[in-house]
Design an enzyme around this catalytic site. Structure first.
Site, mmCIF file in Angstrom:
data_model
loop_
_atom_site.group_PDB
_atom_site.id
_atom_site.type_symbol
_atom_site.label_atom_id
_atom_site.label_comp_id
_atom_site.label_asym_id
_atom_site.label_seq_id
_atom_site.Cartn_x
_atom_site.Cartn_y
_atom_site.Cartn_z
ATOM 1 N N GLY A 1 0.834 -1.196 0.000
ATOM 2 C CA GLY A 1 0.000 0.000 0.000
ATOM 3 C C GLY A 1 0.871 1.250 0.000
ATOM 4 N N GLY B 1 20.610 -5.239 24.039
ATOM 5 C CA GLY B 1 19.290 -4.725 24.410
ATOM 6 C C GLY B 1 18.325 -5.888 24.570
ATOM 7 N N VAL B 2 17.056 -5.606 24.278
ATOM 8 C CA VAL B 2 16.012 -6.605 24.526
ATOM 9 C C VAL B 2 16.204 -7.831 23.641
ATOM 10 N N ILE B 3 16.402 -7.607 22.339
ATOM 11 C CA ILE B 3 16.555 -8.755 21.431
ATOM 12 C C ILE B 3 17.842 -9.507 21.751
ATOM 13 N N VAL C 1 31.532 -2.050 18.419
ATOM 14 C CA VAL C 1 31.998 -2.931 17.338
ATOM 15 C C VAL C 1 32.379 -2.068 16.143
ATOM 16 N N ASP D 1 4.893 0.974 15.726
ATOM 17 C CA ASP D 1 6.334 1.240 15.665
ATOM 18 C C ASP D 1 6.682 2.393 14.728
ATOM 19 N N ALA E 1 4.320 -4.268 20.925
ATOM 20 C CA ALA E 1 3.098 -4.684 20.248
ATOM 21 C C ALA E 1 1.856 -4.110 20.934
ATOM 22 N N HIS F 1 -2.343 -17.107 48.889
ATOM 23 C CA HIS F 1 -1.113 -17.681 49.434
ATOM 24 C C HIS F 1 -1.071 -19.174 49.120
HETATM 25 P P1 FAD Z 1 4.701 -4.582 12.478
HETATM 26 O O1 FAD Z 1 4.393 -5.688 13.379
HETATM 27 O O2 FAD Z 1 6.098 -4.420 11.994
HETATM 28 O O3 FAD Z 1 3.726 -4.741 11.232
HETATM 29 C C1 FAD Z 1 3.757 -3.907 10.134
HETATM 30 C C2 FAD Z 1 3.146 -4.631 8.964
HETATM 31 O O4 FAD Z 1 3.000 -3.718 7.882
HETATM 32 C C3 FAD Z 1 4.021 -5.773 8.423
HETATM 33 O O5 FAD Z 1 3.225 -6.899 8.163
HETATM 34 C C4 FAD Z 1 4.594 -5.202 7.129
HETATM 35 O O6 FAD Z 1 4.864 -6.216 6.168
HETATM 36 C C5 FAD Z 1 3.440 -4.312 6.678
HETATM 37 N N1 FAD Z 1 3.835 -3.219 5.780
HETATM 38 C C6 FAD Z 1 4.884 -2.384 5.890
HETATM 39 N N2 FAD Z 1 4.873 -1.485 4.887
HETATM 40 C C7 FAD Z 1 3.788 -1.773 4.120
HETATM 41 C C8 FAD Z 1 3.228 -1.218 2.943
HETATM 42 N N3 FAD Z 1 3.762 -0.149 2.353
HETATM 43 N N4 FAD Z 1 2.120 -1.795 2.405
HETATM 44 C C9 FAD Z 1 1.546 -2.874 3.013
HETATM 45 N N5 FAD Z 1 2.027 -3.425 4.129
HETATM 46 C C10 FAD Z 1 3.116 -2.880 4.681
HETATM 47 N N6 FAD Z 1 6.995 -6.458 21.349
HETATM 48 C C11 FAD Z 1 6.313 -6.798 22.462
HETATM 49 O O7 FAD Z 1 5.440 -6.042 22.900
HETATM 50 N N7 FAD Z 1 6.563 -7.974 23.109
HETATM 51 C C12 FAD Z 1 7.509 -8.839 22.670
HETATM 52 O O8 FAD Z 1 7.707 -9.894 23.279
HETATM 53 C C13 FAD Z 1 8.241 -8.515 21.509
HETATM 54 N N8 FAD Z 1 9.183 -9.344 21.023
HETATM 55 C C14 FAD Z 1 9.854 -9.025 19.884
HETATM 56 C C15 FAD Z 1 10.831 -9.879 19.423
HETATM 57 C C16 FAD Z 1 11.535 -9.595 18.272
HETATM 58 C C17 FAD Z 1 12.597 -10.538 17.775
HETATM 59 C C18 FAD Z 1 11.232 -8.397 17.547
HETATM 60 C C19 FAD Z 1 11.959 -8.065 16.280
HETATM 61 C C20 FAD Z 1 10.266 -7.518 18.014
HETATM 62 C C21 FAD Z 1 9.570 -7.828 19.189
HETATM 63 N N9 FAD Z 1 8.610 -6.962 19.708
HETATM 64 C C22 FAD Z 1 7.943 -7.290 20.858
HETATM 65 C C23 FAD Z 1 8.273 -5.705 19.044
HETATM 66 C C24 FAD Z 1 6.969 -5.879 18.221
HETATM 67 O O9 FAD Z 1 7.158 -6.922 17.300
HETATM 68 C C25 FAD Z 1 6.620 -4.591 17.523
HETATM 69 O O10 FAD Z 1 6.540 -3.536 18.461
HETATM 70 C C26 FAD Z 1 5.278 -4.721 16.809
HETATM 71 O O11 FAD Z 1 5.290 -5.775 15.884
HETATM 72 C C27 FAD Z 1 4.936 -3.416 16.082
HETATM 73 O O12 FAD Z 1 3.681 -3.542 15.518
HETATM 74 P P2 FAD Z 1 3.278 -2.711 14.227
HETATM 75 O O13 FAD Z 1 1.912 -3.194 13.865
HETATM 76 O O14 FAD Z 1 3.517 -1.291 14.453
HETATM 77 O O15 FAD Z 1 4.313 -3.163 13.090
HETATM 78 P P1 NAI Z 2 17.324 -2.125 21.793
HETATM 79 O O1 NAI Z 2 17.207 -0.669 21.597
HETATM 80 O O2 NAI Z 2 16.572 -2.791 22.871
HETATM 81 O O3 NAI Z 2 18.846 -2.522 22.016
HETATM 82 C C1 NAI Z 2 19.843 -2.213 21.096
HETATM 83 C C2 NAI Z 2 21.156 -2.165 21.859
HETATM 84 O O4 NAI Z 2 22.207 -2.122 20.924
HETATM 85 C C3 NAI Z 2 21.284 -0.947 22.760
HETATM 86 O O5 NAI Z 2 21.563 -1.372 24.071
HETATM 87 C C4 NAI Z 2 22.420 -0.156 22.120
HETATM 88 O O6 NAI Z 2 23.195 0.519 23.067
HETATM 89 C C5 NAI Z 2 23.207 -1.254 21.439
HETATM 90 N N1 NAI Z 2 24.036 -0.808 20.314
HETATM 91 C C6 NAI Z 2 23.729 0.108 19.375
HETATM 92 N N2 NAI Z 2 24.757 0.224 18.484
HETATM 93 C C7 NAI Z 2 25.712 -0.657 18.880
HETATM 94 C C8 NAI Z 2 26.996 -1.011 18.387
HETATM 95 N N3 NAI Z 2 27.488 -0.454 17.295
HETATM 96 N N4 NAI Z 2 27.708 -1.950 19.046
HETATM 97 C C9 NAI Z 2 27.214 -2.534 20.162
HETATM 98 N N5 NAI Z 2 26.001 -2.218 20.679
HETATM 99 C C10 NAI Z 2 25.245 -1.314 20.038
HETATM 100 O O7 NAI Z 2 16.982 -2.759 20.351
HETATM 101 P P2 NAI Z 2 16.771 -4.259 19.899
HETATM 102 O O8 NAI Z 2 17.246 -5.203 20.925
HETATM 103 O O9 NAI Z 2 17.301 -4.332 18.523
HETATM 104 O O10 NAI Z 2 15.200 -4.362 19.839
HETATM 105 C C11 NAI Z 2 14.442 -3.434 19.067
HETATM 106 C C12 NAI Z 2 13.122 -3.166 19.718
HETATM 107 O O11 NAI Z 2 12.259 -4.286 19.587
HETATM 108 C C13 NAI Z 2 13.222 -2.936 21.225
HETATM 109 O O12 NAI Z 2 13.504 -1.596 21.495
HETATM 110 C C14 NAI Z 2 11.878 -3.316 21.722
HETATM 111 O O13 NAI Z 2 11.037 -2.198 21.689
HETATM 112 C C15 NAI Z 2 11.403 -4.342 20.701
HETATM 113 N N6 NAI Z 2 11.470 -5.672 21.321
HETATM 114 C C16 NAI Z 2 10.690 -5.920 22.409
HETATM 115 C C17 NAI Z 2 10.740 -7.128 23.045
HETATM 116 C C18 NAI Z 2 9.917 -7.337 24.262
HETATM 117 O O14 NAI Z 2 9.013 -6.546 24.511
HETATM 118 N N7 NAI Z 2 10.167 -8.373 25.048
HETATM 119 C C19 NAI Z 2 11.613 -8.214 22.570
HETATM 120 C C20 NAI Z 2 12.414 -7.830 21.443
HETATM 121 C C21 NAI Z 2 12.319 -6.613 20.842
#
Ligand code: FAD
Ligand code: NAI
Length: 475
Positions: A122, A190-192, A245, A319, A327, A451
């Site tokens: 889109g 970070g988180v990931i 890095v 996001d 999410a 409890h």
């Molecule tokens: P997205 O989930 O990224 O969805 C966007 C959608 O839009 C996608 O399907 C994409 O293909 C589509 N799109 C993009 N551009 C277009 C276009 N031009 N036309 C049509 N479609 C399009 N968050 C949590 O709260 N809890 C967690 O445990 C957690 N774990 C995570 C683990 C990992 C490894 C990662 C990477 C993220 C995690 N997150 C977690 C973060 C979470 O996934 C995101 O915050 C969330 O998915 C964002 O939702 P969104 O709908 O904004 O975007």
């Molecule tokens: P993040 O922002 O959590 O962590 C990235 C880390 O990389 C930071 O600590 C930063 O200081 C470090 N960094 C940046 N540049 C660097 C470099 N050159 N060398 C070494 N370290 C460096 O981002 P991440 O882990 O990629 O996750 C992205 C987002 O996805 C999170 O911010 C979170 O919002 C979402 N997420 C949420 C989860 C959850 O809710 N459980 C799980 C996974 C992702």
């Protein structure tokens, strides 16, 4: 099929699909356009969260945690096992099955709510038109009285360590490994980095996490950070802080990562690398240039507190806009925007969005850290309670970590709750509800907790804020 809708949503992640369903519930005609394509070429709704984020990562965290417990904790319960074998292919199949069920569930929900799901790309044009291009097909024009942008985020790249989709991967690639790497480098603690580093470390990889910042998990409460850092170290995660890095060299014996810290330059050799240094808004080519939607210097679409962009009837959520990339934050924005379009009153309380890191210990928090409260100048009190004194945590063989509550001195308002320990992500829900209802520490003190439950730790931490914990020595 009609090409005119009350609402056109671009993106079917947790922000977009929730907005679409809510708008349909409110009686509007809705199209939700999504271009997600899986690695096998199949299409599915659910975005990053369901296909390559929250859900698959939690599936692998759960499986790998069981491996860890079987290896290291069963004996304490008096359970003997033979050598623990990991069938990674089976583990990955289980994960894929969960993802398939949940993404299929979104398609079913679209159907039940009469949302028109459209798989393809889109692009917002002028005058609330959306160009829709199905995968491999011809573009057509949709029009909406309102358009909601929900295209999510994508991983940031590190120029010095580019992705090659094989040995140097992003988080999606790291969820798909078909063998446990012997030596795994994680760039970004970070988180990931912590979640996926934990998965592969529990499954047998030697994991080194290189984090640029000097402070471990710089965004969380310092007391919790110290406690959890110690526990990760004990588990064998090699976390190097202040490590920037600056290069990667591929050789016969692996990938040599170089980084600098305050002691100079260092090298570490690994077999696979996950680059997880943050994510960026996915706004490239999302709209025609002259349709006027403003983005900031980092590509986030600019919105007000109610997710309105600067263009009338164009909204943006998830996001793609400011705020934590979570999410549930995106989903709540989706509900709010659908409600507002329908003329209802709605809002998102950005002060009570919980965060959870699904490691062991699990880490969860809501509200302000102690450092933030201190900086605000507001007089405060702190109550902490250790899981070491919680009966249920002992019975679970998970008696590490703590609950910490920060409340205002003047009116007892709960300002922040921080948990490291078993089921922290579930326990934090009580604190979120308390803060949503502007509860005081005394309200939590007067709330009866079952409890023996883990939630008693939250109760005791609230009591401790006024030096009246029962199962701990007060100050
Ligand atoms: P997205 O989930 O990224 O969805 C966007 C959608 O839009 C996608 O399907 C994409 O293909 C589509 N799109 C993009 N551009 C277009 C276009 N031009 N036309 C049509 N479609 C399009 N968050 C949590 O709260 N809890 C967690 O445990 C957690 N774990 C995570 C683990 C990992 C490894 C990662 C990477 C993220 C995690 N997150 C977690 C973060 C979470 O996934 C995101 O915050 C969330 O998915 C964002 O939702 P969104 O709908 O904004 O975007
Ligand atoms: P993040 O922002 O959590 O962590 C990235 C880390 O990389 C930071 O600590 C930063 O200081 C470090 N960094 C940046 N540049 C660097 C470099 N050159 N060398 C070494 N370290 C460096 O981002 P991440 O882990 O990629 O996750 C992205 C987002 O996805 C999170 O911010 C979170 O919002 C979402 N997420 C949420 C989860 C959850 O809710 N459980 C799980 C996974 C992702």
């Amino acid at each position: 099929m009609s090409k005119n809708f009350d609402v056109v949503v671009i993106g079917a992640g947790p922000a977009g699909y929730v907005a679409a369903i809510r708008a349909a519930q409110l009686g509007m005609t809705v199209a939700c356009v999504d271009d997600w394509k899986n690695r096998d070429g199949s299409l599915s709704y659910g975005g990053t969260c369901l296909n390559a984020g929250c859900i698959p990562s939690k599936a692998l965290l759960e499986s790998s945690e069981l491996v860890h417990r079987a290896k290291h904790e069963f004996a304490a319960h008096g359970i003997g096992t033979g050598p623990i074998k990991v069938d990674l292919a089976r583990m990955q199949q289980r994960k894929a099955g969960i993802v398939k069920q949940l993404t299929g569930g979104i398609a079913a929900l679209f159907k039940a709510n009469k949302v028109t799901g459209m798989q393809g790309r889109g692009r917002l044009l002028k005058n609330l038109k959306v160009e829709f291009t199905p995968h491999g097909g011809k573009a057509e024009i949709l029009s909406g009285k309102n358009v909601i942008l929900a295209s999510g985020s994508v991983p940031m790249e590190l120029k010095q360590v580019p992705f090659d989709d094989e040995n140097t991967v992003d988080s999606w690639g790291a969820l798909e490994f078909d063998a446990v790497p012997r030596r795994l480098g994680v760039i970004g603690g970070g988180v990931i980095g912590l979640e996926l580093g934990s998965v592969w470390q529990r499954l047998g990889a030697e994991v080194v996490v290189l984090e640029a910042m000097d402070d471990f998990l710089f965004m969380i409460d310092r007391q919790i950070a110290k406690d959890t850092q110690r526990q990760f170290k004990r588990q064998g995660l090699d976390i190097r802080l202040g490590a920037k890095v600056n290069g990667a060299k591929h050789g016969k014996s692996g990938i040599k990562l170089s980084y600098v810290d305050n002691k100079g330059e260092h090298h570490v050799e690994v077999d696979k690398v996950i680059v997880c240094v943050g994510r960026k808004a996915n706004s490239v080519d999302l709209f025609e240039k002259d349709c006027g939607v403003k983005t900031d210097s980092r590509g986030f679409v600019e919105v007000d507190d109610e997710c309105r962009t600067n263009v009338a009837n164009v909204w943006a959520i998830g996001d793609l806009v400011r705020g934590p990339m979570l999410a549930h934050k995106g989903s709540e924005e989706g509900v709010m925007v659908a409600d507002l379009i329908a003329g209802e009153i709605s809002e998102v309380n950005y002060n009570t969005i919980p965060s959870v890191i699904y490691t062991a210990p699990e880490i969860a928090w809501v509200g302000k850290t102690e450092e933030e409260v201190k900086k605000s100048g507001r007089a405060y009190k702190v109550g902490t309670f250790s899981f070491a004194a919680n009966g249920r945590a002992k019975a679970m063989e998970m008696a590490a970590g703590l609950v910490k509550i920060i409340a205002a001195r003047n009116d007892d308002e709960i300002l922040g709750v921080h948990i490291a320990g078993p089921m922290a992500g579930e326990l934090i829900a009580e604190a979120v509800l308390a803060m949503e209802f502007s509860a005081s520490a005394e309200d939590l003190q007067r709330t009866i907790h079952g409890h023996p439950t883990l939630s008693e730790a939250l109760h005791e931490a609230a009591l401790a804020a006024d030096d009246r914990a029962i199962h701990a020595i007060n100050k």
